[in-house]
Design a protein around this motif. Structure first.
Motif, short mmCIF file in Angstrom:
data_model
loop_
_atom_site.label_atom_id
_atom_site.label_comp_id
_atom_site.label_asym_id
_atom_site.label_seq_id
_atom_site.Cartn_x
_atom_site.Cartn_y
_atom_site.Cartn_z
N GLU A 89 0.89 -1.20 -0.13
CA GLU A 89 -0.15 -0.13 0.07
C GLU A 89 0.81 1.19 0.04
N ALA A 90 1.95 1.32 0.86
CA ALA A 90 2.66 2.74 0.88
C ALA A 90 3.73 2.64 0.05
N GLU A 91 4.28 1.70 -0.51
CA GLU A 91 5.52 1.79 -1.40
C GLU A 91 5.11 1.20 -2.82
N GLY A 92 4.12 0.51 -3.05
CA GLY A 92 4.01 -0.32 -4.31
C GLY A 92 3.05 0.47 -5.53
N ALA A 93 2.56 1.47 -5.00
CA ALA A 93 1.78 2.27 -5.98
C ALA A 93 2.73 2.82 -7.10
N GLY A 94 2.41 2.78 -8.21
CA GLY A 94 2.88 3.59 -9.37
C GLY A 94 4.47 2.93 -9.77
N VAL A 99 5.48 -9.41 -5.11
CA VAL A 99 5.16 -10.40 -3.86
C VAL A 99 5.76 -11.76 -3.85
N VAL A 100 6.76 -12.25 -3.20
CA VAL A 100 6.94 -13.74 -3.14
C VAL A 100 6.18 -14.48 -2.04
N THR A 101 5.37 -15.35 -2.27
CA THR A 101 4.68 -15.89 -1.10
C THR A 101 3.72 -16.93 -1.92
N ALA A 102 3.56 -17.90 -0.94
CA ALA A 102 2.65 -19.22 -1.51
C ALA A 102 1.08 -18.87 -0.76
N ASP A 103 1.11 -18.06 0.10
CA ASP A 103 0.06 -17.79 0.93
C ASP A 103 -1.26 -17.18 0.16
N ARG A 104 -2.46 -18.01 0.07
CA ARG A 104 -3.55 -17.68 -0.77
C ARG A 104 -4.08 -16.62 -0.16
N ARG A 109 -4.96 -10.36 -1.11
CA ARG A 109 -4.76 -9.15 -0.63
C ARG A 109 -3.89 -8.36 -1.23
N VAL A 110 -2.87 -8.70 -1.89
CA VAL A 110 -1.66 -7.81 -2.47
C VAL A 110 -2.15 -7.60 -3.94
N THR A 111 -2.72 -8.59 -4.55
CA THR A 111 -3.15 -8.36 -6.14
C THR A 111 -4.32 -7.44 -6.27
N ALA A 112 -5.19 -7.37 -5.00
CA ALA A 112 -6.17 -6.37 -5.05
C ALA A 112 -5.60 -4.91 -4.98
N LEU A 113 -4.51 -4.94 -4.64
CA LEU A 113 -3.84 -3.46 -4.64
C LEU A 113 -2.77 -3.27 -5.85
N GLY A 114 -3.10 -4.31 -6.66
CA GLY A 114 -1.98 -3.94 -8.21
C GLY A 114 -0.86 -4.78 -8.02
N ALA A 115 -0.28 -5.55 -6.94
CA ALA A 115 0.93 -6.22 -6.90
C ALA A 115 0.82 -7.57 -7.60
N GLU A 116 1.89 -7.93 -8.34
CA GLU A 116 2.04 -9.40 -8.73
C GLU A 116 2.46 -10.16 -7.75
N VAL A 117 2.15 -11.57 -7.92
CA VAL A 117 2.58 -12.59 -6.99
C VAL A 117 3.36 -13.65 -7.49
N ARG A 118 4.41 -14.12 -7.11
CA ARG A 118 5.23 -15.07 -7.61
C ARG A 118 5.23 -16.06 -6.32
N GLY A 119 5.19 -17.49 -6.70
CA GLY A 119 5.32 -18.53 -5.70
C GLY A 119 6.96 -18.59 -5.01
N PRO A 120 7.34 -19.11 -3.96
CA PRO A 120 8.77 -19.42 -3.62
C PRO A 120 9.63 -20.02 -4.33
#
Length: 133
Positions: A89-94, A99-104, A109-120
């Motif tokens: 939220e604080a640093e990812g905009a623009g 984010v690297v995680t396997a936590d569904r 939560r982070v994809t709703a904020l526009g981040a991409e996610v990759r698994g470990p």
């Protein structure tokens, strides 16, 4: 000027993705991950050429892990997931935020904020090619 990509690593999730005895020394396993990330930050990652701002989010017994050159360490006050969401939220905009995680739940939560996610595995495979020393 385009901001460098932000890579946020869920330390507990990445360390816990391999049954290599990490549970006997969580802080030590996290410090080893941090050190390998520091070397990888200089080399780049698949789809992320350097420079990359790397942030390792730690919690629990790993909170005492210090930052290293090229890797900022954020000790979660409570939940590591909440700390990661706060960073996005604080640093990812623009900027390119990954984010690297396997936590569904965290992924949602982070994809709703526009981040991409990759698994470990996306991170551990390049890390395997970086020596620990």
């Amino acid at each position: 000027m385009v901001a460098e990509p932000l890579l946020v690593v869920d330390a507990a999730n990445v360390v816990g993705s391999r049954p290599d005895g990490w549970w006997r020394d969580r802080a030590g396993a996290t410090a080893r991950l941090r050190d390998r990330l520091a070397r990888l930050a200089r080399l780049g990652l698949p789809g992320l050429a350097p420079p990359v701002e790397m942030v390792l989010v730690v919690e629990g017994a790993a909170r005492r892990v210090e930052p290293a050159e090229g890797v900022r360490v954020v000790a979660a006050e409570r939940s590591g997931d909440d700390a990661i969401v706060g960073l996005v939220e604080a640093e990812g905009a623009g900027r390119n935020c990954l984010v690297v995680t396997a936590d569904r739940a965290l992924r949602a939560r982070v994809t709703a904020l526009g981040a991409e996610v990759r698994g470990p595995r996306w991170l551990t495979e390049p890390l395997d090619r970086v020596p620990e020393n």
